[in-house]
Write an enzyme that holds these catalytic residues in place. Structure first.
Site, PDB file in Angstrom:
ATOM      1  N   TYR A  12     -34.416  87.676  40.107  1.00 26.72           N
ATOM      2  CA  TYR A  12     -33.900  86.320  40.369  1.00 26.72           C
ATOM      3  C   TYR A  12     -33.822  86.009  41.877  1.00 26.72           C
ATOM      4  O   TYR A  12     -34.520  85.125  42.382  1.00 26.72           O
ATOM      5  CB  TYR A  12     -32.525  86.239  39.695  1.00 26.72           C
ATOM      6  CG  TYR A  12     -31.725  84.975  39.918  1.00 26.72           C
ATOM      7  CD1 TYR A  12     -32.305  83.708  39.802  1.00 26.72           C
ATOM      8  CD2 TYR A  12     -30.358  85.046  40.208  1.00 26.72           C
ATOM      9  CE1 TYR A  12     -31.548  82.564  39.975  1.00 26.72           C
ATOM     10  CE2 TYR A  12     -29.594  83.912  40.373  1.00 26.72           C
ATOM     11  CZ  TYR A  12     -30.185  82.670  40.260  1.00 26.72           C
ATOM     12  OH  TYR A  12     -29.427  81.542  40.435  1.00 26.72           O
ATOM     13  N   LYS A  86     -27.544  95.213  37.737  1.00 34.45           N
ATOM     14  CA  LYS A  86     -26.463  94.321  38.192  1.00 34.45           C
ATOM     15  C   LYS A  86     -25.488  93.851  37.114  1.00 34.45           C
ATOM     16  O   LYS A  86     -24.650  92.994  37.376  1.00 34.45           O
ATOM     17  CB  LYS A  86     -27.063  93.100  38.863  1.00 34.45           C
ATOM     18  CG  LYS A  86     -27.828  92.216  37.908  1.00 34.45           C
ATOM     19  CD  LYS A  86     -27.961  90.778  38.374  1.00 34.45           C
ATOM     20  CE  LYS A  86     -28.698  89.955  37.358  1.00 34.45           C
ATOM     21  NZ  LYS A  86     -29.005  88.609  37.736  1.00 34.45           N
ATOM     22  N   SER A 126     -22.272  92.456  47.556  1.00 31.53           N
ATOM     23  CA  SER A 126     -21.657  91.516  46.619  1.00 31.53           C
ATOM     24  C   SER A 126     -20.181  91.322  46.964  1.00 31.53           C
ATOM     25  O   SER A 126     -19.524  92.252  47.457  1.00 31.53           O
ATOM     26  CB  SER A 126     -21.782  92.122  45.218  1.00 31.53           C
ATOM     27  OG  SER A 126     -20.954  91.454  44.306  1.00 31.53           O
ATOM     28  N   THR A 128     -18.081  91.486  44.961  1.00 28.75           N
ATOM     29  CA  THR A 128     -17.372  92.422  44.086  1.00 28.75           C
ATOM     30  C   THR A 128     -16.769  93.585  44.890  1.00 28.75           C
ATOM     31  O   THR A 128     -15.821  94.225  44.421  1.00 28.75           O
ATOM     32  CB  THR A 128     -18.330  92.921  42.978  1.00 28.75           C
ATOM     33  OG1 THR A 128     -17.581  93.497  41.927  1.00 28.75           O
ATOM     34  CG2 THR A 128     -19.333  93.940  43.479  1.00 28.75           C
ATOM     35  N   TYR A 151     -20.534  99.163  38.426  1.00 30.91           N
ATOM     36  CA  TYR A 151     -21.468  98.368  39.239  1.00 30.91           C
ATOM     37  C   TYR A 151     -20.850  98.081  40.610  1.00 30.91           C
ATOM     38  O   TYR A 151     -21.487  98.296  41.647  1.00 30.91           O
ATOM     39  CB  TYR A 151     -21.801  97.042  38.517  1.00 30.91           C
ATOM     40  CG  TYR A 151     -22.458  96.049  39.446  1.00 30.91           C
ATOM     41  CD1 TYR A 151     -23.781  96.222  39.853  1.00 30.91           C
ATOM     42  CD2 TYR A 151     -21.750  94.956  39.965  1.00 30.91           C
ATOM     43  CE1 TYR A 151     -24.377  95.336  40.743  1.00 30.91           C
ATOM     44  CE2 TYR A 151     -22.337  94.070  40.847  1.00 30.91           C
ATOM     45  CZ  TYR A 151     -23.651  94.264  41.235  1.00 30.91           C
ATOM     46  OH  TYR A 151     -24.237  93.394  42.124  1.00 30.91           O
ATOM     47  N   LYS A 155     -21.917  99.238  44.730  1.00 31.84           N
ATOM     48  CA  LYS A 155     -22.083  98.396  45.930  1.00 31.84           C
ATOM     49  C   LYS A 155     -21.190  98.924  47.062  1.00 31.84           C
ATOM     50  O   LYS A 155     -21.595  98.942  48.225  1.00 31.84           O
ATOM     51  CB  LYS A 155     -21.770  96.932  45.622  1.00 31.84           C
ATOM     52  CG  LYS A 155     -22.783  96.259  44.714  1.00 31.84           C
ATOM     53  CD  LYS A 155     -24.156  96.120  45.365  1.00 31.84           C
ATOM     54  CE  LYS A 155     -25.209  95.622  44.402  1.00 31.84           C
ATOM     55  NZ  LYS A 155     -26.579  95.718  44.896  1.00 31.84           N
ATOM     56  N   ASN A 179     -21.219  83.896  44.240  1.00 31.36           N
ATOM     57  CA  ASN A 179     -21.814  83.711  42.901  1.00 31.36           C
ATOM     58  C   ASN A 179     -23.088  82.867  42.968  1.00 31.36           C
ATOM     59  O   ASN A 179     -23.011  81.638  42.970  1.00 31.36           O
ATOM     60  CB  ASN A 179     -20.797  83.064  41.956  1.00 31.36           C
ATOM     61  CG  ASN A 179     -19.659  84.003  41.609  1.00 31.36           C
ATOM     62  OD1 ASN A 179     -18.957  84.487  42.493  1.00 31.36           O
ATOM     63  ND2 ASN A 179     -19.476  84.279  40.342  1.00 31.36           N
ATOM     64  N   ILE A 217     -14.452  79.638  27.579  1.00 32.82           N
ATOM     65  CA  ILE A 217     -13.918  79.804  28.928  1.00 32.82           C
ATOM     66  C   ILE A 217     -12.879  80.927  28.862  1.00 32.82           C
ATOM     67  O   ILE A 217     -11.947  80.882  28.045  1.00 32.82           O
ATOM     68  CB  ILE A 217     -13.287  78.487  29.436  1.00 32.82           C
ATOM     69  CG1 ILE A 217     -14.401  77.445  29.621  1.00 32.82           C
ATOM     70  CG2 ILE A 217     -12.502  78.715  30.730  1.00 32.82           C
ATOM     71  CD1 ILE A 217     -13.955  76.108  30.159  1.00 32.82           C
TER      72      ILE A 217
END
Ligand code: NAD
Ligand code: WQD
Length: 337
Positions: A12, A86, A126, A128, A151, A155, A179, A217
């Site tokens: 991506y 990811k 990231s 994160t 994950y 990182k 994001n 949500i």
């Protein structure tokens, strides 16, 4: 023309960055093992740019493959390292696979770079790495909290390896993405899903397209203005441009060795509900949703302080959330066709 090795360039963010590199006059050499991609985005890059992509299928953990590539393609001026697994959820199920792939890829790549005296390196990090920071907007000096997932741990560990290895003569930039959302404005490349999506926007577009009945949500009782989580959503094209500016930054620096980390986010906290409503506003398409339970491991709110990237790299987010949502929707419509 500078030759830049792009690992994970069939994915991506790598594909969008490859487009920007070609259009800015760089000569990317793209590698990917297709574990979470196929050739479709490479074809898309070629359609957008009108140039054949110099692509080689292979794995970053395969030292022989990399040595051969550096020999036959050289000299390589720099590396942008996107290749990684990811998915946060998958990493909880398969932690060793994530550690093995993401960390070994980096170590083997650095070793081969050193062998060929290639020193400029940009790493896909990231937000994160921060976990739930004590202060938001979060800046680059915030301490890393314990990672919420394997994950996230990969990182943090990769950044630590990079910080330590700068003494080996590397000049390193870690870009901490917030994001990423959206797709190229041509709709020729975007995010391809292999299985269930990992992130919110593909769930929104797939629900809007009728592939899913409803969006759930995750949590409506957070202490945020509308009760849903806040994130910093950034158009993938804006994010891609940050890589070009990071290359220019390294070029402009005379130091033999350096390590710098930059947040790449808009600085704007947007709630899940705002994003869903923004999607309908941008596209005119309704997204049925319900408010469900909180998702374990989610941080309540995180958004970037992007001042360092603004002032040092000269990078600013130019595209709006609505641009990103419209581009994501146009990409989804293309996938639906
Ligand atoms: P992606 O899955 O679309 O692209 C990653 C690519 O790397 C895939 O094409 C995959 O096949 C390839 N790959 C994985 N392991 C490999 C290996 N060992 N050798 C060669 N190729 C390998 O993911 P993306 O969203 O484009 O993410 C790119 C980078 O950005 C990753 O490092 C990711 O962790 C990081 N990142 C992504 C996000 C996000 O939300 N998309 C946010 C922050 C950071
Ligand atoms: C965004 C918001 C969800 C899906 C992840 C990684 C992070 C980084 C970016 C790689 C959250 C909510 C989601 C759904 C929802 N990636 N949501 N319903 O979790 O902020 O970050 O991607 O480095 O490391 O963790 O992104 O898109 O999954 O979620 O309500 O069906 O949308 O709870 O508040 P996240 P996300």
């Amino acid at each position: 023309m500078k030759k830049i090795l792009v690992t994970g360039g069939a994915g991506y963010i790598g594909s969008h960055t490859t487009v920007e590199l070609i259009q800015a006059g760089y000569e990317p050499v793209v590698i990917d093992n297709f574990i979470y991609s196929d050739g479709s985005l490479i074809t898309g890059i070629e359609k957008i740019t009108g140039k054949k992509v110099n692509f080689h299928k292979g794995d970053c953990r395969d030292k022989e493959f990399l040595v051969e590539l550096f020999k036959t393609q050289g000299p390589i001026d720099g590396v942008i390292h996107f290749a990684a697994l990811k998915s946060v959820g998958e990493s909880v199920q398969k932690p060793l696979l994530y550690h093995q792939n993401n960390i070994e890829s980096l170590l083997v790549l650095l070793e081969v770079m050193k062998q060929f005296n290639v020193r400029d390196f940009i790493f896909s990090s990231s937000c994160t790495v921060y976990g739930q920071p004590d202060h938001i907007p979060v800046n680059e000096s915030a301490p890393f909290k314990r990672a919420e997932s394997p994950y996230g741990a990969t990182k943090q560990i990769c950044e630590r390896i990079l910080e330590d290895s700068f003494v080996d003569g590397f000049r390193i930039v870690s870009l901490r993405y917030f994001n990423p959302i959206g797709a190229h404005k041509s709709s020729l490349i975007g995010e391809v899903q292999f299985g269930n999506p990992n992130n919110l926007v593909p769930y929104i577009t797939q629900t809007a397209a009728g592939w899913r009945d409803k969006l759930t949500i995750f949590g409506g009782d957070y202490s945020t203005p509308d009760g849903t989580c806040l994130r910093d959503y950034i158009h993938v094209t804006d994010l891609s441009v940050a890589h070009l500016l990071a290359l220019k930054f390294l070029d402009s620096r005379k130091e033999d060795t350096l390590y710098e980390a930059f947040n790449v986010g808009t600085g704007q906290g947007v709630s899940v509900l705002e994003l869903v409503k923004g999607f309908t506003h941008a596209t005119g398409v309704n997204v049925p949703y319900n408010i469900g339970a909180r998702r374990p491991g989610d941080v309540e709110k995180v958004f970037a302080d992007p001042k360092k990237a603004n002032s040092v790299l000269g990078w600013n987010a130019k595209l709006s959330i609505e641009d990103a949502l419209l581009d994501a929707w146009n990409w989804q419509k293309k996938l639906t066709k």
